[in-house]
Scaffold this active site. Sequence first.
Site, PDB file in Angstrom:
ATOM      1  N   ASP A 197       0.830  -1.198   0.000  1.00 12.29           N
ATOM      2  CA  ASP A 197       0.000   0.000   0.000  1.00 12.29           C
ATOM      3  C   ASP A 197       0.873   1.260   0.000  1.00 12.29           C
ATOM      4  O   ASP A 197       1.811   1.373   0.804  1.00 12.29           O
ATOM      5  CB  ASP A 197      -0.892  -0.030   1.241  1.00 12.29           C
ATOM      6  CG  ASP A 197      -1.854   1.119   1.325  1.00 12.29           C
ATOM      7  OD1 ASP A 197      -2.707   1.246   0.432  1.00 12.29           O
ATOM      8  OD2 ASP A 197      -1.753   1.905   2.285  1.00 12.29           O
ATOM      9  N   GLU A 245      15.241 -13.732  -0.332  1.00 14.53           N
ATOM     10  CA  GLU A 245      15.828 -14.691   0.606  1.00 14.53           C
ATOM     11  C   GLU A 245      15.194 -16.076   0.475  1.00 14.53           C
ATOM     12  O   GLU A 245      15.788 -17.076   0.876  1.00 14.53           O
ATOM     13  CB  GLU A 245      15.609 -14.237   2.063  1.00 14.53           C
ATOM     14  CG  GLU A 245      16.388 -13.023   2.496  1.00 14.53           C
ATOM     15  CD  GLU A 245      15.966 -12.558   3.890  1.00 14.53           C
ATOM     16  OE1 GLU A 245      16.478 -11.523   4.320  1.00 14.53           O
ATOM     17  OE2 GLU A 245      15.123 -13.234   4.538  1.00 14.53           O
TER      18      GLU A 245
END
Length: 502
Positions: A197, A245
Site C-alpha cells: 500500500d 531470501e
Amino acid sequence: MWWQEAVVYQIYPRSFADASGDGVGDLDGLRARLEHLQWLGADAVWLSPIYRSPMADFGYDVADYCDIDPLFGDLAAFDALLADAHARDIRVLLDWVPNHTSDQHPWFIESRVSRESARRNWYRWRDGTPERPPNNWPAAFGGGPAWTWDEATEQWYLHTFLPQQPDLNWDEPAVVEAMHDVLRFWMARGVDGFRADVVHLIGKDPALVDIPAGDIVGSHLDVVGTHDYHGTHALLRGIRRVLDEYDPAHPRMMVGEVNLTETRLIAPYLGDDDELNLAFDFESLTVPWEAGAWRTRIAQVEEIMGARWPTWVFSNHDQPRTRTRLGGSEARARAALLLLLTLRGTPFLYAGEELGLEDAHVPAERVVDPGGRDGCRAPIPWTADPDHGWPADPWLPWPPEPGARSVQAQRDDPDSILQLCRAVLALRRESPALSRGTLFLLDDAPEGVLAYERSDGEDRRRVWVNFGSDPVALPEGWVVDVATADAAAGLPADAAAVLRPR
C-alpha cells in the site's frame, strides 16, 4: 516469472463471501468460494487487509501485522485458506501497509508515552506550537492538516491519511527491520507475495518542506512529484532482498501501489529488477473511451516501460467500477474486460468485474468509508435468490440487478459477461502470445477501431476493439477465438475480439 503471466484477482474480503452470518465477508466464506476462482481461471488472489485493526480505514489502519482480525477469522482460518488455494493452484498475495500503522498499534502506543520512549523515533514527531503544524501538508480524506498535536508530549505526529494512521519513520533502522520481519512472518507461512500500500511514501525528505500553496488541490498526495523521494529506492532494494531470501523454486513477489499518476514517475520504482517486481499504474483510469486515446496510451506505456513489465488496472476498491466509469454500458464493459486481459503486462481483475457489476447506490445513512468509496465495495451476489448467497444482510447495499448479475445466473447463461471472462482467461492461458508476448500496434484497422498484435514465437494473436458507433468488418485471413459479441459478420459498436491466423 509467474507474476508476469498471471491474472491477479483482487478480493475485498468484507464484501466477498460471509460464512459467519454477521453480514461481513470472512476467510471461511472466501475459502468456500475458491471453486469460483478456479472455475474462472484466476492464477492468484490479492486480499485487501485482514489484519487486526480498529477499522478506522477498514483495515488499512493496522494494529497487529502478524494476526488476523476476529472479524475475518484467525490464523488457523488463514492457513486453511492458503492450503486450499494452493491445492487449486491459486497463489495468495496479502496487502502490506508499510507507510503507517493504527494509533492503536503497540508501537505507536509506546511511541507517544514520552519523548524518551524507546520507540519515539519509530514515527515522525516534530516540534511546534499547538497553533501551527510543522508544514502545510493537508491529509487525505479531507481531514485537515496531515499533523495531529499530542498534548501529553507537546509535539506533532505526521499522518498522511487519518489521524488514527500515524506514519512510520523508515529512517529508523529498527522500523526497517521490524517491517522486514513482518514480510518474513507471512512468507514463512507460505504466502506468495504482497501488494504494498502506497509504498512510494515510506521514504520522505527529512526536511518535510512546505508545498507551494498554489499546487495544493486536495491532499498533499495530489501534488505530482512531491513524494517522489530518491531515498525510497534504497528502502525498496532492501525489501526486495528480503523477498529474494526465499526458495527460488517458490519465488515471492511484491506489487507496489505507487500512486504518482504518471507512468514516467512509476517505472523507476522497478529499479534494475532490484526493487518492486511490479508497480501499479493508474494513469489508464483517466483515459477517455476512444480508440485514438487508447492507442496513444498503449504506445506511451510501451515506450516508457520498454523491457520492463507493465500492470493494467481498470478498477479496484478505491476506484469506480469499469462499467460505472464508462457510463453504465455493458457493451463497453465487455470490450474493456477483453482489453484489460489481452494487453502486454499483468492484469489485476477486481472481484465482480467478471460479472459486469456497477457501483452500488449507497444512501447517506449507510455511508461508512472516510474516502467515500463505498459504492465500488458493494457485496458480491452469488445466487439469484433474495439473499444472494449471504446468510445475513450485508454491511453495504447490493449493486444494481444483483439477481441477474449473480454468479449463479451468469454461469447458467452461455452469453454472459462471466462466461466471456472465463473464455478469455482460458485463451490467455493457452496462448504464449497473450500471456507473455510482445505487443505491436496495428495501423490498418478501420476508423474508431483499436488494433494490436501480440506474438511469441509462432503464436500470433490480434485484438480488435471497436470504439465507434458503427459495426466494422473483421480482417480476412483471421479466425475469431473470443469476441464480446457475435462476430460472424463483424464487430458491432463497443465490442472486441481476439483473432488468430486462419
